[in-house]
Design an enzyme around this catalytic site. Sequence first.
Site, PDB file in Angstrom:
ATOM      1  CG  ASP A  68      -2.192   0.814   1.003  1.00 35.36           C
ATOM      2  OD1 ASP A  68      -2.394   1.301  -0.123  1.00 35.36           O
ATOM      3  OD2 ASP A  68      -2.980   0.949   1.955  1.00 35.36           O
ATOM      4  CE  LYS A 117      -7.075  10.066   0.653  1.00 35.58           C
ATOM      5  NZ  LYS A 117      -6.347   8.825   0.602  1.00 35.58           N
ATOM      6  CE  LYS A 170      -2.524   3.937   3.074  1.00 37.68           C
ATOM      7  NZ  LYS A 170      -2.294   4.519   1.891  1.00 37.68           N
TER       8      LYS A 170
HETATM    9  P1  NAI Z   1      -8.298   3.140 -10.041  1.00 33.14           P
HETATM   10  O1  NAI Z   1      -9.558   2.494  -9.642  1.00 33.14           O
HETATM   11  O2  NAI Z   1      -8.367   4.404 -10.786  1.00 33.14           O
HETATM   12  O3  NAI Z   1      -7.410   2.142 -10.902  1.00 33.14           O
HETATM   13  C1  NAI Z   1      -7.378   0.766 -10.677  1.00 33.14           C
HETATM   14  C2  NAI Z   1      -7.369   0.077 -12.029  1.00 33.14           C
HETATM   15  O4  NAI Z   1      -7.205  -1.319 -11.789  1.00 33.14           O
HETATM   16  C3  NAI Z   1      -8.664   0.221 -12.810  1.00 33.14           C
HETATM   17  O5  NAI Z   1      -8.380   0.739 -14.098  1.00 33.14           O
HETATM   18  C4  NAI Z   1      -9.243  -1.189 -12.889  1.00 33.14           C
HETATM   19  O6  NAI Z   1      -9.909  -1.417 -14.087  1.00 33.14           O
HETATM   20  C5  NAI Z   1      -7.986  -2.010 -12.747  1.00 33.14           C
HETATM   21  N1  NAI Z   1      -8.118  -3.380 -12.254  1.00 33.14           N
HETATM   22  C6  NAI Z   1      -8.909  -3.890 -11.286  1.00 33.14           C
HETATM   23  N2  NAI Z   1      -8.673  -5.206 -11.118  1.00 33.14           N
HETATM   24  C7  NAI Z   1      -7.699  -5.526 -11.995  1.00 33.14           C
HETATM   25  C8  NAI Z   1      -7.008  -6.722 -12.303  1.00 33.14           C
HETATM   26  N3  NAI Z   1      -7.299  -7.864 -11.684  1.00 33.14           N
HETATM   27  N4  NAI Z   1      -6.056  -6.683 -13.248  1.00 33.14           N
HETATM   28  C9  NAI Z   1      -5.748  -5.534 -13.901  1.00 33.14           C
HETATM   29  N5  NAI Z   1      -6.372  -4.371 -13.665  1.00 33.14           N
HETATM   30  C10 NAI Z   1      -7.334  -4.373 -12.714  1.00 33.14           C
HETATM   31  O7  NAI Z   1      -7.468   3.300  -8.687  1.00 33.14           O
HETATM   32  P2  NAI Z   1      -6.178   4.204  -8.401  1.00 33.14           P
HETATM   33  O8  NAI Z   1      -6.616   5.483  -7.839  1.00 33.14           O
HETATM   34  O9  NAI Z   1      -5.318   4.179  -9.591  1.00 33.14           O
HETATM   35  O10 NAI Z   1      -5.512   3.373  -7.208  1.00 33.14           O
HETATM   36  C11 NAI Z   1      -4.949   2.111  -7.484  1.00 33.14           C
HETATM   37  C12 NAI Z   1      -4.614   1.371  -6.214  1.00 33.14           C
HETATM   38  O11 NAI Z   1      -3.620   2.099  -5.508  1.00 33.14           O
HETATM   39  C13 NAI Z   1      -5.798   1.178  -5.279  1.00 33.14           C
HETATM   40  O12 NAI Z   1      -5.757  -0.101  -4.723  1.00 33.14           O
HETATM   41  C14 NAI Z   1      -5.530   2.196  -4.209  1.00 33.14           C
HETATM   42  O13 NAI Z   1      -6.096   1.834  -2.975  1.00 33.14           O
HETATM   43  C15 NAI Z   1      -4.015   2.160  -4.155  1.00 33.14           C
HETATM   44  N6  NAI Z   1      -3.494   3.366  -3.531  1.00 33.14           N
HETATM   45  C16 NAI Z   1      -3.690   4.598  -4.106  1.00 33.14           C
HETATM   46  C17 NAI Z   1      -3.216   5.730  -3.486  1.00 33.14           C
HETATM   47  C18 NAI Z   1      -3.384   7.093  -4.074  1.00 33.14           C
HETATM   48  O14 NAI Z   1      -3.030   8.048  -3.471  1.00 33.14           O
HETATM   49  N7  NAI Z   1      -3.886   7.211  -5.281  1.00 33.14           N
HETATM   50  C19 NAI Z   1      -2.522   5.655  -2.199  1.00 33.14           C
HETATM   51  C20 NAI Z   1      -2.377   4.315  -1.697  1.00 33.14           C
HETATM   52  C21 NAI Z   1      -2.825   3.229  -2.367  1.00 33.14           C
END
Ligand code: NAI
Length: 544
Positions: free
Chosen positions: A325, A421, A500
Amino acid sequence: MTAAQSNECNIPFNPEFCSISNDVLTSNYTYKNTIVTKDTETSKISIKPIEQNYKFKLNLNVPKTGIMLVGFGGNNGSTFLSSILANKHNISFNNKEGLQQPNYLGSMTQSSTIKLGIDNKGNDIFVPFNSILPLVNPNDLIVTGWDINSANLAECIERSQVLEYDLQSKLKPYMKDFIPLKSIYYPDFIAMNQYDRANNCLNEIPSDHQTGKKEFNIKNKWNDVEMIRADIRKFKNDNKLDNVIVLWTANTERCVPIIEGINDTKENILNAIKENHEEIAPSTIFATAAILEHTPYINGSPQNTFVPGLIELAEANDSLIAGDDFKSGQTKLKSVLTQYLVDAGIKPLSIASYNHLGNNDGLNLSSHKQFRSKEISKSSVIDDCIESNDILYPKDAIVEGGKPVDHCIVIKYMKAVGDSKVAMDEYYSELMLGGHNRISVHNVCEDSLLATPLIIDLVIMTEFFSRLSYKKIDENGIEDNTETYDNVYPVLAFLSYWLKAPLTRKGFKPINSLNRQRQALENLFRLLIGLPANDELRFEERLI
Ligand code: NAI
């Protein structure tokens, strides 16, 4: 200290402890620590200094490096590619404040400095972090990735609403040909609100034309591992890469239970995949494929992909892993602020953290099981700090099941705020003589612009650690004559700064304090160029 030397790589190093030959930097270092024991009856503390000599080797040739993101089309994935292309092609753009130049702000490796020493008047001299030892330039990274959604990356930056409109327009021609590789989707692991997004999956079963309902094969898991392995090999071969890193920035999955006989040993987890066990998640498939391909795997989401069996597999394959994370905004500040309070002798009593966000990550986290993964990783961040001070938090005063600090985490999905956020934290602490202190923090920013620089750093530092090896030298200074050097331990706890809930080697507790995490990286860089660990004694000023 002997005068620093320059060399063809332009690395400043202390020749008393280091040498460079055939593009390999060799450094000798005496690691010093103290064994502390406390007599349980008398409480008497005894100390025993210890020393261990090491010889490190760093290959100074930076390899051609590729990065494969799981979740390529998401907010982080598409912002990551955008940042690299904007910098690589030097794309400037207008926002309401005028013309903006591309940069890597927020990346420790690209935009921060390390104190190297002092000038002859005693003033500190800082140099860029990435100028000390050769690191991959992020502009040179070759990028691809998987996503369960088929949108090309130009469509993704529009969907994610992270970047200024002018920058989106200028980037789109460079991004439209990046199409995510097909991924693996097992519906049970991410929120059901993501189901419609899954239209780009290796394991989709041709649809039932009557119902139009998508079906996914969850009974061919070893084949899924093999397909991901094939993707990694193809990417490496097609682009003639020396090194590939796989990083999970896909949706947060629910956690899996640790089950004896299923995911507790490397043999069991491989068997469980082959037997299509229901607790094998897509992230397990990706991590297993990466480990078997000897490709570093980093988990940027909170789910417990690294079950004991998978850690054992990485150890047995000497394959680098790190998680969990990304430590971006609220948690990073928490690990600094709590440390400040506790080190000042002020006693935090409660920490309440509220978030609302309106991006797809927020939508996924609005489902309870996925939120629970996040809650667990966010909660652990103050643990080491609390444990460090038993004046404030006496161990015997913490009743079983009780918590030394009330710590609550709330995350709500609020579509309107998009990727901006909102994080609101209240730190309520006890001061002397019955006083109380309340610190409230209100932080708003584009979540992905905080997370993307962390991905850059994680990739750059993982590549760096792939080039580092060491051997121990016995107490008489005699090294074995073999040229056998060990790689750094596969569980890359050195990367904790960006994570994290840092994954640690079995038997060791994670370090969450940001200062301590950064100190380890700084001092590692320093020892590799023959400098002692940094201290702030400043005797030039403070002693006559
Ligand atoms: P997002 O939802 O915009 O992107 C996630 C992507 O993963 C989506 O495009 C989705 O279609 C894809 N996806 C889901 N399951 C999948 C799989 N099995 N294989 C391939 N692709 C898959 O989310 P975001 O904002 O990009 O965040 C991504 C991750 O990073 C989340 O788990 C979030 O909790 C974690 N994170 C983000 C932080 C931030 O500040 N943006 C901070 C800490 C963690």
